[in-house]
Design an enzyme around this catalytic site. Structure first.
Site, PDB file in Angstrom:
ATOM      1  N   SER A   7      -5.842   2.076   3.631  1.00 55.89           N
ATOM      2  CA  SER A   7      -6.328   3.364   3.128  1.00 55.89           C
ATOM      3  C   SER A   7      -6.942   3.188   1.744  1.00 55.89           C
ATOM      4  CB  SER A   7      -5.177   4.365   3.051  1.00 55.89           C
ATOM      5  OG  SER A   7      -5.638   5.517   2.378  1.00 55.89           O
ATOM      6  N   ASP A  34      -9.658   8.822   3.250  1.00 55.40           N
ATOM      7  CA  ASP A  34      -8.966  10.106   3.144  1.00 55.40           C
ATOM      8  C   ASP A  34      -9.768  11.105   2.326  1.00 55.40           C
ATOM      9  OD1 ASP A  34      -6.366   9.661   4.475  1.00 55.40           O
ATOM     10  OD2 ASP A  34      -6.138   8.088   2.959  1.00 55.40           O
ATOM     11  N   MET A  36      -9.877  14.878   0.892  1.00 54.45           N
ATOM     12  CA  MET A  36      -8.980  16.019   0.603  1.00 54.45           C
ATOM     13  C   MET A  36      -9.731  17.071  -0.205  1.00 54.45           C
ATOM     14  SD  MET A  36      -5.696  13.884  -0.699  1.00 54.45           S
ATOM     15  CE  MET A  36      -5.018  12.516   0.238  1.00 54.45           C
ATOM     16  N   HIS A  65     -10.404  10.510   7.773  1.00 53.37           N
ATOM     17  CA  HIS A  65      -9.320  11.489   7.939  1.00 53.37           C
ATOM     18  C   HIS A  65      -9.619  12.687   7.040  1.00 53.37           C
ATOM     19  CE1 HIS A  65      -4.699  12.216   7.167  1.00 53.37           C
ATOM     20  NE2 HIS A  65      -5.264  13.209   7.837  1.00 53.37           N
ATOM     21  N   MET A  67      -8.718  15.982   5.436  1.00 55.10           N
ATOM     22  CA  MET A  67      -7.636  16.913   5.095  1.00 55.10           C
ATOM     23  C   MET A  67      -8.292  18.087   4.395  1.00 55.10           C
ATOM     24  SD  MET A  67      -4.912  14.030   3.955  1.00 55.10           S
ATOM     25  CE  MET A  67      -6.194  12.779   3.961  1.00 55.10           C
ATOM     26  N   MET A 136       1.038  12.126  11.083  1.00 58.88           N
ATOM     27  CA  MET A 136       1.361  12.001   9.660  1.00 58.88           C
ATOM     28  C   MET A 136       2.850  11.701   9.517  1.00 58.88           C
ATOM     29  SD  MET A 136      -1.491  12.269   8.132  1.00 58.88           S
ATOM     30  CE  MET A 136      -0.693  11.957   6.561  1.00 58.88           C
ATOM     31  N   GLY A 141      -1.657  14.454   1.499  1.00 57.44           N
ATOM     32  CA  GLY A 141      -2.072  14.843   0.157  1.00 57.44           C
ATOM     33  C   GLY A 141      -1.959  13.718  -0.857  1.00 57.44           C
ATOM     34  N   GLY A 144       1.657   6.733  -1.341  1.00 57.64           N
ATOM     35  CA  GLY A 144       2.885   6.272  -1.993  1.00 57.64           C
ATOM     36  C   GLY A 144       4.135   7.083  -1.719  1.00 57.64           C
ATOM     37  N   ASP A 174       0.197   7.377   9.824  1.00 59.19           N
ATOM     38  CA  ASP A 174      -0.379   7.462   8.487  1.00 59.19           C
ATOM     39  C   ASP A 174       0.644   7.974   7.478  1.00 59.19           C
ATOM     40  OD1 ASP A 174      -2.062   7.585   6.342  1.00 59.19           O
ATOM     41  OD2 ASP A 174      -3.311   9.231   7.117  1.00 59.19           O
TER      42      ASP A 174
HETATM   43  C1  DX5 Z   1      -1.972  10.771   2.827  1.00 55.60           C
HETATM   44  C2  DX5 Z   1      -3.114   9.988   3.395  1.00 55.60           C
HETATM   45  C3  DX5 Z   1      -2.773   8.580   3.692  1.00 55.60           C
HETATM   46  C4  DX5 Z   1      -2.393   7.782   2.469  1.00 55.60           C
HETATM   47  C5  DX5 Z   1      -1.396   6.759   2.910  1.00 55.60           C
HETATM   48  O1  DX5 Z   1      -2.311  12.108   2.765  1.00 55.60           O
HETATM   49  O2  DX5 Z   1      -3.567  10.563   4.603  1.00 55.60           O
HETATM   50  O3  DX5 Z   1      -3.813   7.922   4.392  1.00 55.60           O
HETATM   51  O4  DX5 Z   1      -3.474   7.158   1.838  1.00 55.60           O
HETATM   52  O5  DX5 Z   1      -0.923   6.110   1.804  1.00 55.60           O
HETATM   53  P1  DX5 Z   1       0.429   5.284   1.788  1.00 55.60           P
HETATM   54  O6  DX5 Z   1       0.265   4.169   2.762  1.00 55.60           O
HETATM   55  O7  DX5 Z   1       0.536   4.846   0.375  1.00 55.60           O
HETATM   56  O8  DX5 Z   1       1.526   6.239   2.209  1.00 55.60           O
HETATM   57 ZN    ZN Z   2      -4.979   9.354   5.904  1.00 55.57          ZN
END
Ligand code: DX5
Ligand code: ZN
Length: 217
Positions: A7, A34, A36, A65, A67, A136, A141, A144, A174
């Site tokens: 990601s 990602d 957002m 993706h 969001m 998910m 959002g 980490g 994800d």
């Molecule tokens: C969260 C994103 C993820 C995120 C995953 O909203 O959709 O794709 O980047 O990051 P890690 O692997 O750090 O949880």
């Molecule tokens: Zn994602």
């Protein structure tokens, strides 16, 4: 063997060319992008111009993706900046079936993402029309966050639905993916693992990607 999708949210935005080239040279299969909007999720990441910049360097499948609310408004725009797979949230799509058809009409694969609180059975009437379901495993959002253990059950239930229906839908996980849960996720039926922090915050991202690939053999 699972497909690995680093990601870019966890990459160094001041070095997107360098980090994209790392992914190109690695054993990763896809780029996970990602987007957002600060409305659907409480964070704003980046939009089309940045995606366009990544695409100039990225040489692998672009897994986007969204969001964002009303994702159907931007299908053509994301095609134009290089999306191969376009995933919208179930929770943000009033006319999901129409949106899936519109994504495919643009020549992209159509994905649906489910928040942790959304049961997989809401996809029973559309599963044959979906190329990718993104489960998910954190609340969307932020990168980490901690992996939600309930996800394994959801993977198993979705795998059962897909197999019973003879669909070819891929299952993507994800959020919070690490070497500690990768094998178990694949065993439960996952096909694609997204990994942000675990890859980009590691000392040797390329080796970390290779490890994930090996663990899921
Ligand atoms: C969260 C994103 C993820 C995120 C995953 O909203 O959709 O794709 O980047 O990051 P890690 O692997 O750090 O949880
Ligand atoms: Zn994602």
């Amino acid at each position: 063997m699972a497909l690995i999708a680093p990601s870019i949210l966890a990459a160094d935005f001041a070095n997107l060319q360098r980090d994209s080239e790392m992914v190109n040279e690695s054993q990763a299969d896809w780029f996970h992008i990602d987007v957002m909007d600060g409305v659907f999720v409480p964070n704003i990441s980046f939009g089309m111009p940045v995606m366009d910049a990544i695409k100039r360097h990225a040489k692998k499948t672009m897994d986007v993706h969204l969001m964002i609310v009303q994702p159907e408004r931007y299908i053509e725009e994301f095609k134009a900046v290089g999306a191969d797979i376009l995933t919208v949230h179930y929770e943000a799509s009033t006319h999901l079936h129409r949106t899936l058809q519109a994504i495919k009409a643009e020549g992209m694969q159509a994905g649906v993402a489910l928040n942790p609180h959304t049961n997989v059975n809401v996809l029973e009437d559309t599963i044959e029309d979906i190329d990718l379901v993104c489960l998910m495993s954190v609340n969307p959002g932020f990168g980490g966050q901690k992996f939600i253990e309930r996800t394994y059950e959801k993977v198993r239930a979705l795998r059962k639905m897909i197999d019973e229906r003879g669909a070819s839908t891929k299952i993507e996980i994800d959020g919070g993916v690490t070497s500690a849960n990768a094998a178990q996720l694949v065993e439960a039926g996952a096909d694609v693992l997204v990994a942000g922090s675990f890859v980009f915050k590691s000392d040797d991202p390329k080796a970390t990607i290779a490890d994930l690939k090996k663990i899921t053999e």
